[in-house]
Design a protein around this motif. Sequence first.
Motif, PDB file in Angstrom:
ATOM      1  N   THR A  57     -48.988 -28.015  26.195  1.00 57.24           N
ATOM      2  CA  THR A  57     -47.626 -27.751  25.699  1.00 57.24           C
ATOM      3  C   THR A  57     -47.597 -26.680  24.607  1.00 57.24           C
ATOM      4  O   THR A  57     -46.534 -26.274  24.169  1.00 57.24           O
ATOM      5  N   PHE A  58     -48.768 -26.229  24.172  1.00 60.29           N
ATOM      6  CA  PHE A  58     -48.903 -25.281  23.062  1.00 60.29           C
ATOM      7  C   PHE A  58     -49.241 -23.904  23.620  1.00 60.29           C
ATOM      8  O   PHE A  58     -50.334 -23.680  24.130  1.00 60.29           O
ATOM      9  N   PHE A  59     -48.267 -22.983  23.561  1.00 58.01           N
ATOM     10  CA  PHE A  59     -48.431 -21.649  24.144  1.00 58.01           C
ATOM     11  C   PHE A  59     -48.376 -20.584  23.049  1.00 58.01           C
ATOM     12  O   PHE A  59     -47.479 -20.588  22.217  1.00 58.01           O
ATOM     13  N   ASP A  60     -49.340 -19.661  23.110  1.00 55.41           N
ATOM     14  CA  ASP A  60     -49.513 -18.659  22.057  1.00 55.41           C
ATOM     15  C   ASP A  60     -49.306 -17.248  22.599  1.00 55.41           C
ATOM     16  O   ASP A  60     -49.876 -16.865  23.615  1.00 55.41           O
ATOM     17  N   THR A  61     -48.472 -16.479  21.881  1.00 58.93           N
ATOM     18  CA  THR A  61     -48.234 -15.091  22.249  1.00 58.93           C
ATOM     19  C   THR A  61     -48.107 -14.270  20.961  1.00 58.93           C
ATOM     20  O   THR A  61     -48.411 -14.758  19.881  1.00 58.93           O
TER      21      THR A  61
END
Length: 347
Positions: A57-61
Amino acid sequence: MEEQSNIQIPRAKLGSQGLEVSKLGFGCMGLTGIYNTPVSEEAGISIIKDAFSKGITFFDTADIYGPHTNEILLGKALKQLPREKIELATKCGIVGYDKTQMIVKGTPEYVRSCCEASLKRLGVDYIDLYYLHRVDKSIPIEETMAEFKKLVEEGKVKYIGLSEASPDTIRRAHAVHPITALQMEWSLWTRDIEEDVIPLCRELCIGIVPYSPLGRGFFGGKAIVESIPANSFLVSHPRFVGDNLEKNKILYTRLLDLAVKHHCTPAQLALAWVLHQGHDVVPIPGTTKIKNLDDNIGSLKVKLAKEDLEQISDTVCLEDVAGARVYGIMEPHSWKFANTPAKEDST
């Protein structure tokens, strides 16, 4: 190594302000290039949705990825997912690259403009975790953090993070507003943060988000069992070229032999090593392939005792790692500050 998709991904708390994320995150950067040719929009959205369906659930951009296209891609995927069940992280502070230099900027005006632009590209009302991607040493960190604090007060950002910051900067920033997470390069062959940075984070209750936990794909077999694409920035990375690569291949072979003992892949063993560094550690490996995603998730099944961790550390001995890492805390001379004269670039 089977049924990775059925693994229950645990939750982890970052910081002491209330942020809870999946113990394994997903770094989106590679979906729009850097390591390889950008994937199609359809493929990018598909892998993000697949990661979510399997418990990530943890998305990094970041705004610099693309630039901008990575946030746009993630934003399109978010429209097909329940926003309230996702922890979204993005970053500002890197303006761009000038030949071999990274150009950074951390003025309050720049931070605000970046946040507004990211919100628009992502198509969201708030950012869960907003990082300062690199520290602008030409202005006091207190000025930059004051603007981040305002963004929190306005509801545009929920939690604040730092990336590649020194202990002194972390402490000073934390005094302005609690820092929830610190993103740093941390893997079997990059451990320079262990002596000073990690103890400080634990003293201040700051979560740790390791990027490149697989050594930029090396421990997944990149440049060994899988060739490096000609358009990848890794073709000139010090650890992936010439004699350095040949020396580092020995480390991979050692890890491969040890992985057999643990009934897992080398990538799973390397990632499990990072995952076992603490309950406050949430690595964010990225990939463009579903099979690699499943392999990464499978690392959560690898259980390591203290003596196992020590053996793995000794197997990939730091003294044997050939080549420097790039764009890290140890190379401030390669940064250029966008709001200062060129003659003042060095720090």
